[in-house]
Scaffold this motif. Structure first.
Motif, PDB file in Angstrom:
ATOM      1  N   VAL A 102     -28.535 -16.226  -6.893  1.00  0.00           N
ATOM      2  CA  VAL A 102     -28.859 -14.993  -8.126  1.00  0.00           C
ATOM      3  C   VAL A 102     -28.957 -15.544  -9.401  1.00  0.00           C
ATOM      4  O   VAL A 102     -29.694 -15.098 -10.408  1.00  0.00           O
ATOM      5  N   LYS A 103     -27.984 -16.389  -9.912  1.00  0.00           N
ATOM      6  CA  LYS A 103     -28.297 -17.105 -11.248  1.00  0.00           C
ATOM      7  C   LYS A 103     -29.576 -17.691 -11.389  1.00  0.00           C
ATOM      8  O   LYS A 103     -30.205 -17.459 -12.726  1.00  0.00           O
ATOM      9  N   LEU A 104     -30.154 -18.301 -10.412  1.00  0.00           N
ATOM     10  CA  LEU A 104     -31.461 -18.912 -10.538  1.00  0.00           C
ATOM     11  C   LEU A 104     -32.693 -17.690 -10.286  1.00  0.00           C
ATOM     12  O   LEU A 104     -33.696 -17.962 -10.822  1.00  0.00           O
ATOM     13  N   HIS A 105     -32.304 -16.661  -9.741  1.00  0.00           N
ATOM     14  CA  HIS A 105     -33.110 -15.794  -9.303  1.00  0.00           C
ATOM     15  C   HIS A 105     -32.574 -14.403  -9.519  1.00  0.00           C
ATOM     16  O   HIS A 105     -32.024 -13.744  -8.677  1.00  0.00           O
ATOM     17  N   PRO A 106     -32.698 -13.790 -11.028  1.00  0.00           N
ATOM     18  CA  PRO A 106     -31.770 -12.579 -11.037  1.00  0.00           C
ATOM     19  C   PRO A 106     -32.266 -11.490 -10.584  1.00  0.00           C
ATOM     20  O   PRO A 106     -33.541 -11.295 -10.231  1.00  0.00           O
ATOM     21  N   VAL A 107     -31.352 -10.620 -10.248  1.00  0.00           N
ATOM     22  CA  VAL A 107     -31.835  -9.169  -9.816  1.00  0.00           C
ATOM     23  C   VAL A 107     -31.762  -8.197 -10.729  1.00  0.00           C
ATOM     24  O   VAL A 107     -31.185  -8.523 -11.811  1.00  0.00           O
ATOM     25  N   LYS A 108     -32.100  -7.083 -10.602  1.00  0.00           N
ATOM     26  CA  LYS A 108     -32.070  -5.534 -11.427  1.00  0.00           C
ATOM     27  C   LYS A 108     -30.826  -5.303 -11.407  1.00  0.00           C
ATOM     28  O   LYS A 108     -30.078  -5.690 -10.657  1.00  0.00           O
ATOM     29  N   SER A 109     -30.423  -4.451 -12.503  1.00  0.00           N
ATOM     30  CA  SER A 109     -29.201  -4.092 -12.662  1.00  0.00           C
ATOM     31  C   SER A 109     -28.804  -3.177 -11.593  1.00  0.00           C
ATOM     32  O   SER A 109     -29.851  -2.193 -11.496  1.00  0.00           O
ATOM     33  N   GLN A 110     -27.717  -2.977 -11.183  1.00  0.00           N
ATOM     34  CA  GLN A 110     -27.424  -1.898 -10.106  1.00  0.00           C
ATOM     35  C   GLN A 110     -26.213  -1.263 -10.570  1.00  0.00           C
ATOM     36  O   GLN A 110     -25.189  -1.703 -11.337  1.00  0.00           O
ATOM     37  N   PRO A 111     -25.882  -0.053  -9.912  1.00  0.00           N
ATOM     38  CA  PRO A 111     -24.525   0.595 -10.129  1.00  0.00           C
ATOM     39  C   PRO A 111     -23.462  -0.341 -10.088  1.00  0.00           C
ATOM     40  O   PRO A 111     -23.318  -1.190  -8.866  1.00  0.00           O
ATOM     41  N   GLU A 112     -22.242  -0.063 -10.642  1.00  0.00           N
ATOM     42  CA  GLU A 112     -21.182  -1.009 -10.450  1.00  0.00           C
ATOM     43  C   GLU A 112     -20.494  -0.857  -9.103  1.00  0.00           C
ATOM     44  O   GLU A 112     -19.650  -1.614  -8.685  1.00  0.00           O
TER      45      GLU A 112
ATOM     46  N   CYS B   1     -31.369  -9.025  -3.524  1.00  0.00           N
ATOM     47  CA  CYS B   1     -31.924 -10.178  -4.260  1.00  0.00           C
ATOM     48  C   CYS B   1     -33.132 -10.658  -3.127  1.00  0.00           C
ATOM     49  O   CYS B   1     -33.259 -10.509  -2.074  1.00  0.00           O
ATOM     50  N   THR B   2     -33.878 -11.600  -3.738  1.00  0.00           N
ATOM     51  CA  THR B   2     -34.830 -12.476  -2.942  1.00  0.00           C
ATOM     52  C   THR B   2     -34.293 -13.411  -1.967  1.00  0.00           C
ATOM     53  O   THR B   2     -33.159 -13.963  -2.367  1.00  0.00           O
ATOM     54  N   ASN B   3     -34.959 -13.690  -1.050  1.00  0.00           N
ATOM     55  CA  ASN B   3     -34.383 -14.789  -0.036  1.00  0.00           C
ATOM     56  C   ASN B   3     -34.609 -15.937  -0.145  1.00  0.00           C
ATOM     57  O   ASN B   3     -35.672 -16.399  -0.501  1.00  0.00           O
ATOM     58  N   PRO B   4     -33.512 -17.022  -0.229  1.00  0.00           N
ATOM     59  CA  PRO B   4     -33.735 -18.187  -0.254  1.00  0.00           C
ATOM     60  C   PRO B   4     -34.427 -18.543   1.242  1.00  0.00           C
ATOM     61  O   PRO B   4     -34.294 -18.076   2.068  1.00  0.00           O
ATOM     62  N   THR B   5     -35.145 -19.758   1.205  1.00  0.00           N
ATOM     63  CA  THR B   5     -35.642 -20.099   2.644  1.00  0.00           C
ATOM     64  C   THR B   5     -34.624 -20.644   3.492  1.00  0.00           C
ATOM     65  O   THR B   5     -33.472 -21.050   2.943  1.00  0.00           O
ATOM     66  N   MET B   6     -34.685 -20.777   4.759  1.00  0.00           N
ATOM     67  CA  MET B   6     -33.836 -21.182   5.750  1.00  0.00           C
ATOM     68  C   MET B   6     -33.502 -22.726   5.384  1.00  0.00           C
ATOM     69  O   MET B   6     -32.202 -22.859   5.398  1.00  0.00           O
ATOM     70  N   VAL B   7     -34.437 -23.255   5.153  1.00  0.00           N
ATOM     71  CA  VAL B   7     -34.147 -24.783   4.710  1.00  0.00           C
ATOM     72  C   VAL B   7     -33.300 -24.952   3.366  1.00  0.00           C
ATOM     73  O   VAL B   7     -32.292 -25.926   3.397  1.00  0.00           O
ATOM     74  N   MET B   8     -33.449 -24.055   2.303  1.00  0.00           N
ATOM     75  CA  MET B   8     -32.868 -24.368   1.089  1.00  0.00           C
ATOM     76  C   MET B   8     -31.358 -23.646   1.445  1.00  0.00           C
ATOM     77  O   MET B   8     -30.393 -24.345   1.038  1.00  0.00           O
TER      78      MET B   8
ATOM     79  N   LEU C  75     -19.580 -16.472  16.169  1.00  0.00           N
ATOM     80  CA  LEU C  75     -19.956 -15.437  15.413  1.00  0.00           C
ATOM     81  C   LEU C  75     -21.090 -16.012  14.429  1.00  0.00           C
ATOM     82  O   LEU C  75     -21.175 -17.290  14.440  1.00  0.00           O
ATOM     83  N   PHE C  76     -21.722 -15.098  13.636  1.00  0.00           N
ATOM     84  CA  PHE C  76     -22.794 -15.653  12.517  1.00  0.00           C
ATOM     85  C   PHE C  76     -23.049 -14.957  11.599  1.00  0.00           C
ATOM     86  O   PHE C  76     -22.653 -13.551  11.620  1.00  0.00           O
ATOM     87  N   VAL C  77     -23.685 -15.214  10.362  1.00  0.00           N
ATOM     88  CA  VAL C  77     -24.020 -14.336   9.421  1.00  0.00           C
ATOM     89  C   VAL C  77     -25.482 -14.230   9.353  1.00  0.00           C
ATOM     90  O   VAL C  77     -26.434 -15.073   9.960  1.00  0.00           O
ATOM     91  N   SER C  78     -26.124 -13.358   8.955  1.00  0.00           N
ATOM     92  CA  SER C  78     -27.704 -13.061   8.780  1.00  0.00           C
ATOM     93  C   SER C  78     -28.208 -13.373   7.672  1.00  0.00           C
ATOM     94  O   SER C  78     -27.725 -12.543   6.499  1.00  0.00           O
ATOM     95  N   LEU C  79     -28.989 -13.974   7.282  1.00  0.00           N
ATOM     96  CA  LEU C  79     -29.577 -14.323   5.817  1.00  0.00           C
ATOM     97  C   LEU C  79     -30.143 -12.924   5.142  1.00  0.00           C
ATOM     98  O   LEU C  79     -29.820 -12.571   4.162  1.00  0.00           O
ATOM     99  N   HIS C  80     -30.874 -12.463   5.938  1.00  0.00           N
ATOM    100  CA  HIS C  80     -31.516 -10.887   5.406  1.00  0.00           C
ATOM    101  C   HIS C  80     -30.380 -10.036   5.381  1.00  0.00           C
ATOM    102  O   HIS C  80     -30.638  -9.191   4.020  1.00  0.00           O
TER     103      HIS C  80
END
Length: 553
Positions: free
Chosen positions: A484-494, A438-445, A425-430
């Motif tokens: 996410v530490k490098l590319h922070p996201v907006k505050s969300q419900p806990e 959060c924003t997507n890192p590139t596949m290479v990264m 099986l596998f996971v999906s980056l999106h």
């Protein structure tokens, strides 16, 4: 006075073996003796039957849909021919190896030196080869329909033997006979049409066919038990399934009733469909002291196709529980975990599989606190033989002009040859980034982060966004926490799964710098668009075709 004219009809003979056109020629001669005579009309020519050409075969088109034919399955047929060509060469290679090993075992050790007479040795080898020559592989196409696949096997695969084209529909068999005759002497000498129920025919011909091809309309489940008995030892079973709505989790209860497994609706559903089908084939095989070895398993267009070799061994069958696993997927963050059905007791030298312990996953997900749903059992061993994939791909590239669907099957086999074999099986980056918002890192990264953490990663032929890796889910989420530490996201419900995941500190510090041996620019595409509109499943044979208005095409 008008003189009546005689008409004569002539039936033209077949001029070329590839074009069997039947023309009716009308010749009219009407000499007029009076001014009241009407002008002669032009001769009427009957339209030639419409044909469809694929590869080296040509069949008559059936616009009434009384016999099933789908142009989109050219990918399926081309891939099957490529695999069959390699199987025949591999089969001959294995036979020669066994022959040499058997002959060497008969020679005393003191005669293994190079001092033997070359002339005597050569003559003995020739005689032995003649006595133990390998018979041409016998092929069964269990659901032949128009017979196109069987005819292509006979015309395009060198070294192939008799091809039985089987169907239980009289109209299909008559169509198959016409198409076989239309393709000349070679097809007529190798392809044998036969009217019978495929299940009964395969049960009454155990271990008779080196190749069995199952390509039903829908599920192959009803044919699998007889098919695994029909294949000879070391032979190959080629099986398709088009009921993807069932296998991909749309009707989980139907999937369990047909295949004996529960599907889970994850991003990996198409690979899971492959593993469910392989598990089903294995479960039928082990009842008869047989087991399978998958060589190629692909999801393509709207169906799945597996190529498995079948062997007989009562001892090997006992380790079958080690090849099956249950899948536990979190309903919150979609994390998944696998657990084998069987286990090996390290203290027991016999290595007999035992029932596994209770699930290794807790009641709640350690990442987001969600519940787990259980699916399976599925096939968790490798679904490809990378050596086979690489060899078949090499042969296809060397003879690209022989394949109408060269671009498609070469792209799929390239992806297959690059997949990690021991990462089910596998996971999906999106999907991961959607959970965290959060924003997507590139596949290479992302590939570099996994490799820098000491794990392996690859793509998958089933999804362009797939991340197939041997890293555990905890490592994947730690990498995303660092991102996410490098590319922070907006505050969300806990109470959201993403908020709960990000509330935990990462246990490792991910490095997104370029890793050696990571993802590189690809010279050839892996995922191609459909070549034309409405490239997909067709209406079942016997049902009237629906003609759409022009404005809806």
């Amino acid at each position: 006075m008008t003189i009546a004219c005689g008409f004569s009809r002539f039936l033209s003979t077949r001029v070329h073996s590839s074009t069997n056109r039947v023309l009716s020629l009308w010749f009219a001669s009407c000499p007029c003796s009076s001014s009241s005579a009407s002008a002669s009309e032009p001769p009427e020519i009957a339209a030639a039957p419409e044909t469809v050409r694929e590869g080296r075969a040509e069949i008559f088109a059936d616009k009434s849909n009384s016999v099933f034919f789908n142009k989109a399955q050219v990918n399926n047929r081309d891939l099957s021919i490529a695999v069959l060509r390699w199987f025949i060469s591999k089969r001959q290679e294995e036979h020669d190896t066994q022959l040499k090993a058997g002959r060497r075992a008969e020679i005393p050790p003191e005669q293994h030196a190079d001092g033997l007479d070359p002339a005597t040795t050569g003559s003995e080898d020739t005689a032995l080869r003649e006595e133990s020559s390998l018979k041409a592989p016998k092929v069964l196409e269990a659901l032949a329909a128009s017979g196109l696949r069987a005819i292509r096997y006979a015309l395009e695969v060198d070294g192939i033997g008799e091809v039985i084209a089987l169907d239980n529909n009289e109209v299909a068999i008559e169509s198959c006979k016409r198409n076989i005759y239309h393709n000349g002497i070679l097809a007529s000498s190798k392809v044998v049409p036969h009217l019978a129920d495929a299940r009964i025919y395969m049960l009454t011909h155990p271990k008779e066919f080196d190749v069995v091809d199952l390509d039903p309309y829908g599920s192959p489940a009803a044919f699998l038990d007889s098919a695994v008995q029909c294949v000879a030892d070391g032979g190959i079973l080629m099986c398709s399934a088009t009921d993807m709505a069932v296998l991909a989790g749309g009707n989980a209860e139907v999937c369990f009733s047909k295949y004996g497994s529960y599907p889970v609706r994850g991003k990996y559903r198409h690979e899971m469909a492959l593993r469910i089908l392989l598990a089903c084939i294995e479960s039928h095989a082990i009842r008869h002291k047989r087991y399978i070895v998958p060589v190629i398993s692909v999801h393509m267009d709207f169906y799945i196709r597996v190529f498995v070799r079948i062997f007989t061994s009562a001892s090997t069958v006992k380790s079958s529980p080690l090849k099956f696993s249950h899948v536990y997927q979190c309903v919150g963050c979609n994390s998944f975990h696998l657990q084998n059905v069987g286990r090996i007791n390290s203290k027991d030298k016999r290595n007999i599989p035992l029932p596994n312990f209770c699930p290794t996953v807790p009641q709640e997900c350690s990442e987001c606190g969600g519940k787990f749903v259980m699916g399976g059992p599925i096939w968790s061993d490798p679904i490809h033989d990378r050596d086979w994939a690489a060899s078949i791909l090499s042969n296809i590239r060397a003879t690209s002009g022989l394949y109408q669907a060269y671009a498609k099957i070469s792209a799929i086999l390239t992806s297959v040859s690059e997949e990690l074999p021991n990462a089910p099986l596998f996971v999906s980056l999106h999907s991961i980034c959607a959970t965290l918002k959060c924003t997507n890192p590139t596949m290479v990264m992302f590939h570099s982060a996994i490799r820098n953490a000491g794990y392996q990663i690859s793509g998958s032929h089933a999804d362009p966004l797939a991340l197939k890796t041997d890293a555990p889910m905890s490592v994947i989420w730690d990498i995303m926490r660092c991102w996410v530490k490098l590319h922070p996201v907006k505050s969300q419900p806990e109470n959201l799964p993403g908020s709960r995941i990000l509330s935990q500190e990462p246990q490792l510090q991910a490095s997104f710098s370029q890793a050696t041996g990571g993802l590189v620019a690809r010279k050839s595409p892996r995922f191609l668009p459909n070549p034309e509109k409405h490239w997909g499943p067709k209406m079942k044979a016997g049902r009237p075709l629906k003609i759409l208005p022009i404005d809806k095409l």
